[in-house]
Design a protein around this motif. Sequence first.
Motif, mmCIF file in Angstrom:
data_model
loop_
_atom_site.group_PDB
_atom_site.id
_atom_site.type_symbol
_atom_site.label_atom_id
_atom_site.label_comp_id
_atom_site.label_asym_id
_atom_site.label_seq_id
_atom_site.Cartn_x
_atom_site.Cartn_y
_atom_site.Cartn_z
ATOM 1 N N PRO A 83 0.803 -1.224 0.000
ATOM 2 C CA PRO A 83 0.000 0.000 0.000
ATOM 3 C C PRO A 83 0.833 1.270 0.000
ATOM 4 O O PRO A 83 0.292 2.365 -0.156
ATOM 5 N N VAL A 84 2.154 1.145 0.194
ATOM 6 C CA VAL A 84 3.039 2.312 0.256
ATOM 7 C C VAL A 84 4.277 2.030 -0.592
ATOM 8 O O VAL A 84 4.571 0.872 -0.912
ATOM 9 N N MET A 93 0.847 3.954 5.813
ATOM 10 C CA MET A 93 -0.273 3.542 4.956
ATOM 11 C C MET A 93 -1.532 4.375 5.183
ATOM 12 O O MET A 93 -2.352 4.520 4.279
ATOM 13 N N THR A 143 4.155 -1.124 7.457
ATOM 14 C CA THR A 143 3.859 0.006 6.576
ATOM 15 C C THR A 143 3.342 1.167 7.419
ATOM 16 O O THR A 143 2.140 1.442 7.428
#
Length: 263
Positions: A192-193, A260, A257
């Motif tokens: 997601p990142v 995120m 993460t």
Amino acid sequence: MSEYRTKIDEQGSSGVRFELYQFTRKSHALGPSIHLPMAAASQAAPMAQVVLPHAATARQVRIILEGGGALLEPGALQYAHGKLQVDVQKNAGAGNFLQRAITSAGTGESAFATRYSGQGEVWTEATTKHFILAAMDGPQDSLILDDGAFYACDANIALSTHVHRSVQGILSGNGLMQPKLTGSGAFVVEAPVPVDEIEVIELDGQNELIVDGDLMLMYSATLQVELRPLVRGLRNAMRTGEGLVYSFRGRGTVWLTPTMRLG
């Protein structure tokens, strides 16, 4: 191959290679509203919204097959060419029809993967999402991934389903079942990142890692994972404002993460 794409990463194993490409194209978005000048002073000035161009960065994964095989998340194919064999492979541990339905509805992961083998190349759909290209040494290496994180892997890697047997696992935010990779070979994980915003924490068996929220992208299957209150006692747990947290113990690696939620 078109020159608008630039290769930014690659990872290979026997008979298969994964390459990550990036490209930028102009897109348009609505900008601020402006007043248009009017000839008659008695009339109200009309409004117009400016359409501003901006750069949109996208990525694609290219799978090069040289006698090997690769597993790909269903629905990720854009196009493929060469002398290829395409099959559907059921993930080990996915179980019967009912379990497959739970897997799909509860975790976002399919109980199946598409297997490509032979000689040729496979291109996946262009996306603005991020990817990690890595490899496991095997044969004992094993990773548990976050829901929706599996994207592709060497067909020599065993893709299975990790089932949480406890209430804590079901409530963990990672679903009842999670994808699990075991063995040796290259693999691709959807993140997601950006890769440079992923934090890697090594545990040596002496210390505990406590994580607030669903920030785990993946972790070593050798770790013991528990979902619990940050402190003991219902009243104390409410005072911390943290609710339930993840606790990792043992020897292994956790990929987090932290950014995120920033969008």
